[in-house]
Scaffold this motif. Structure first.
Motif, PDB file in Angstrom:
ATOM      1  N   LEU A 242      11.396 -14.423 -12.491  1.00  0.00           N
ATOM      2  CA  LEU A 242      10.621 -13.948 -11.473  1.00  0.00           C
ATOM      3  C   LEU A 242      10.278 -12.319 -11.156  1.00  0.00           C
ATOM      4  O   LEU A 242       9.268 -12.136 -10.629  1.00  0.00           O
ATOM      5  CB  LEU A 242      10.841 -14.788 -10.207  1.00  0.00           C
ATOM      6  CG  LEU A 242      12.316 -14.661  -9.510  1.00  0.00           C
ATOM      7  CD1 LEU A 242      12.321 -13.128  -8.825  1.00  0.00           C
ATOM      8  CD2 LEU A 242      12.513 -15.542  -8.544  1.00  0.00           C
TER       9      LEU A 242
ATOM     10  N   ARG B 299       9.011 -17.303  -0.276  1.00  0.00           N
ATOM     11  CA  ARG B 299       8.505 -16.037  -0.978  1.00  0.00           C
ATOM     12  C   ARG B 299       8.133 -15.112   0.294  1.00  0.00           C
ATOM     13  O   ARG B 299       7.696 -15.473   1.344  1.00  0.00           O
ATOM     14  CB  ARG B 299       7.299 -16.157  -1.694  1.00  0.00           C
ATOM     15  CG  ARG B 299       7.498 -16.749  -3.228  1.00  0.00           C
ATOM     16  CD  ARG B 299       8.558 -15.574  -3.899  1.00  0.00           C
ATOM     17  NE  ARG B 299       8.714 -16.253  -5.268  1.00  0.00           N
ATOM     18  CZ  ARG B 299       9.560 -17.245  -5.642  1.00  0.00           C
ATOM     19  NH1 ARG B 299      10.728 -17.304  -4.852  1.00  0.00           N
ATOM     20  NH2 ARG B 299       9.706 -17.626  -7.098  1.00  0.00           N
TER      21      ARG B 299
ATOM     22  N   SER C 189      12.124 -20.440 -12.971  1.00  0.00           N
ATOM     23  CA  SER C 189      12.063 -20.508 -11.518  1.00  0.00           C
ATOM     24  C   SER C 189      11.054 -21.483 -10.892  1.00  0.00           C
ATOM     25  O   SER C 189      10.413 -21.792 -12.117  1.00  0.00           O
ATOM     26  CB  SER C 189      11.303 -18.962 -11.151  1.00  0.00           C
ATOM     27  OG  SER C 189       9.982 -19.227 -11.645  1.00  0.00           O
ATOM     28  N   VAL C 190      11.366 -21.940  -9.942  1.00  0.00           N
ATOM     29  CA  VAL C 190      10.261 -22.659  -9.468  1.00  0.00           C
ATOM     30  C   VAL C 190       9.103 -22.248  -8.776  1.00  0.00           C
ATOM     31  O   VAL C 190       8.018 -22.494  -9.012  1.00  0.00           O
ATOM     32  CB  VAL C 190      10.894 -23.788  -8.288  1.00  0.00           C
ATOM     33  CG1 VAL C 190      11.304 -22.896  -7.042  1.00  0.00           C
ATOM     34  CG2 VAL C 190      10.071 -24.993  -7.810  1.00  0.00           C
ATOM     35  N   GLY C 191       9.044 -20.921  -8.480  1.00  0.00           N
ATOM     36  CA  GLY C 191       8.034 -20.197  -8.045  1.00  0.00           C
ATOM     37  C   GLY C 191       7.180 -19.623  -9.126  1.00  0.00           C
ATOM     38  O   GLY C 191       7.823 -19.522 -10.280  1.00  0.00           O
TER      39      GLY C 191
ATOM     40  N   LEU D 267      16.670 -27.124  -8.646  1.00  0.00           N
ATOM     41  CA  LEU D 267      17.523 -25.939  -7.652  1.00  0.00           C
ATOM     42  C   LEU D 267      17.390 -26.374  -5.990  1.00  0.00           C
ATOM     43  O   LEU D 267      17.865 -25.938  -5.183  1.00  0.00           O
ATOM     44  CB  LEU D 267      16.774 -24.415  -7.898  1.00  0.00           C
ATOM     45  CG  LEU D 267      15.285 -24.717  -7.828  1.00  0.00           C
ATOM     46  CD1 LEU D 267      14.536 -25.101  -6.725  1.00  0.00           C
ATOM     47  CD2 LEU D 267      15.018 -22.884  -8.298  1.00  0.00           C
TER      48      LEU D 267
ATOM     49  N   SER E  42      19.115 -19.928  -4.771  1.00  0.00           N
ATOM     50  CA  SER E  42      19.405 -20.939  -5.714  1.00  0.00           C
ATOM     51  C   SER E  42      20.677 -20.371  -6.677  1.00  0.00           C
ATOM     52  O   SER E  42      20.889 -20.969  -7.683  1.00  0.00           O
ATOM     53  CB  SER E  42      18.349 -20.885  -6.841  1.00  0.00           C
ATOM     54  OG  SER E  42      17.999 -19.704  -7.533  1.00  0.00           O
TER      55      SER E  42
ATOM     56  N   MET F 274      18.952 -24.471 -14.233  1.00  0.00           N
ATOM     57  CA  MET F 274      17.604 -23.988 -14.545  1.00  0.00           C
ATOM     58  C   MET F 274      17.676 -23.175 -15.793  1.00  0.00           C
ATOM     59  O   MET F 274      16.425 -23.223 -16.374  1.00  0.00           O
ATOM     60  CB  MET F 274      17.602 -22.770 -13.338  1.00  0.00           C
ATOM     61  CG  MET F 274      17.405 -23.022 -12.118  1.00  0.00           C
ATOM     62  SD  MET F 274      17.581 -21.669 -10.826  1.00  0.00           S
ATOM     63  CE  MET F 274      15.904 -20.915 -11.053  1.00  0.00           C
TER      64      MET F 274
HETATM   65  O1  LIG Z   1      11.582 -19.378  -7.813  1.00  0.00           O
HETATM   66  C1  LIG Z   1      12.769 -19.646  -7.795  1.00  0.00           C
HETATM   67  O2  LIG Z   1      13.223 -20.414  -8.652  1.00  0.00           O
HETATM   68  C2  LIG Z   1      13.472 -18.912  -6.631  1.00  0.00           C
HETATM   69  O3  LIG Z   1      12.929 -18.046  -5.750  1.00  0.00           O
HETATM   70  C3  LIG Z   1      14.787 -18.475  -7.475  1.00  0.00           C
HETATM   71  O4  LIG Z   1      15.498 -19.484  -7.864  1.00  0.00           O
END
Ligand SMILES: O=C(O)[C@H](O)CO
Length: 359
Positions: free
Chosen positions: A90, A276, A113-115, A138, A327, A336
């Motif tokens: 990220l 965030r 990342s999930v974001g 996560l 995470s 991840m």
């Molecule tokens: O977006 C994400 O994955 C988290 O903020 C960090 O793991």
């Protein structure tokens, strides 16, 4: 499993062989390898992901060999030239400049990342680049950390350990270091998704009275899992004793938590953000915390990151700040990295990824 540093080094040696050490190989092998898709990895990702990539025999890759500092932008722009795939985290802004530098070979981007607010989705879409990301794996870790942060903030644990260590601990006092408890409370979730549900599931045994949430629209299937009521944004602010931010950062949610929201919250409420930093107007939050408009805040995310140690939020006793670790468990970070690696390989093979963003 978390590999030792030596094991990790060995993995990296294997991993970079095709690009950096091809000299020791027969010319046939060299020829074969040079036809493999080229991938750049912007960070020393956890070993599970590197292992998958190096054992796949499907790609040749090079990585930025550090987890302590991000790859400098200038170097990144050089390294991505002509690659077919890119694995990022990220901290890397994937925008038009970077995609232009990479050029037309780039087909797949896989973010660990999930974001995805660091990705310019429009630019990726325009170029037909497929994007993998890492939701779900996560969820448990983020939910667990959110509960820890919420309790740390509401029960004033950082202040308490500080007092105990520095001589502030006098006689037992009736109201000293009192906080707010979850039992009988209303917990509000801003943005109900997998993570919001997982947080609520963990909080329910604390005898929470009611869960409420808001989102762009009701999400009855998810809400029914935790028996949560859909309310307006204003009602969320007014009713929540604990307000947990779980929404993604988008142009619509940018600084959605601002003085308007804080002014509607109770002065006994606790604000928690593990999504965030950009979702919050930090000046307004500082004002709300320092004037007692709200009781406390626990933040795992800020703008910028790292937050400078001179930032006013650090001066407040009722603000607990963590360095974006929601995470950060060995298990989750390895998962991840494995998911990011598998997404990349599937994408490069032209197959559906395990987790692909719809652009
Ligand atoms: O977006 C994400 O994955 C988290 O903020 C960090 O793991």
């Amino acid at each position: 499993m978390w590999c030792s540093r030596m094991a990790l080094r060995r993995l990296q040696q294997i991993a970079v062989t095709p690009l950096n050490m091809a000299g020791g190989l027969t010319s046939n092998m060299q020829r074969e390898m040079s036809t493999l898709p080229r991938v750049y990895i912007t960070r020393q990702i956890p070993p599970e992901g590197l292992k998958i990539l190096s054992e796949s025999g499907q790609v040749q890759f090079e990585l930025w060999d550090s987890d302590d500092v991000p790859v400098p932008r200038k170097e990144l722009l050089q390294k991505v030239k002509g690659v077919d795939g890119l694995v990022c985290v990220l901290t890397e802004k994937i925008d038009a400049e970077l995609l232009d530098a990479a050029g037309p070979n780039l087909k797949v981007l896989s973010t660990m990342s999930v974001g995805f607010d660091h990705l310019s989705l429009e630019e990726l879409k325009k170029r037909g680049i497929r994007v993998g990301y890492t939701p779900d794996v996560l969820t448990d870790s983020v939910a667990e950390l959110t509960v820890a942060l919420l309790l740390t903030t509401s029960r004033r644990l950082i202040e308490a350990t500080h007092e105990a260590k520095t001589g502030g601990w006098g006689t037992w006092r009736t109201l000293w270091l009192c906080g707010h408890e979850l039992a009988h409370s209303t917990v509000g979730i801003l943005g109900l998704g997998r993570i919001g549900v997982a947080i609520a599931e963990r909080l329910a045994p604390f005898k929470v009275k009611k869960f409420i949430y808001t989102d762009v629209a009701p999400r009855p299937e998810l809400a029914s899992v935790i028996n949560a009521e859909y309310v307006s944004f204003d009602e969320l602010a007014k009713q929540s004793d604990f307000l947990s931010v779980c929404c993604a950062l988008t142009p619509e949610t940018k600084e959605i938590c601002n003085k308007d929201l804080f002014s509607k919250m109770k002065n006994t409420s606790i604000f928690i953000n593990t999504s965030r930093g950009g979702v919050v107007n930090q000046e307004d939050l500082y004002e709300a915390l320092s004037t007692g408009q709200i009781a406390g805040a626990g933040l795992d995310v800020t703008v910028p990151e790292p937050l400078p140690t001179s930032h006013p939020l650090f001066t407040l006793k009722n603000c607990v700040i963590l360095p974006h670790i929601a995470s950060a468990s060995y298990y989750t970070r390895n998962n991840m990295s494995a998911l990011a690696a598998n997404n990349l390989l599937l994408g490069l093979r032209g197959e559906p990824m395990i987790k692909e963003l719809k652009l």
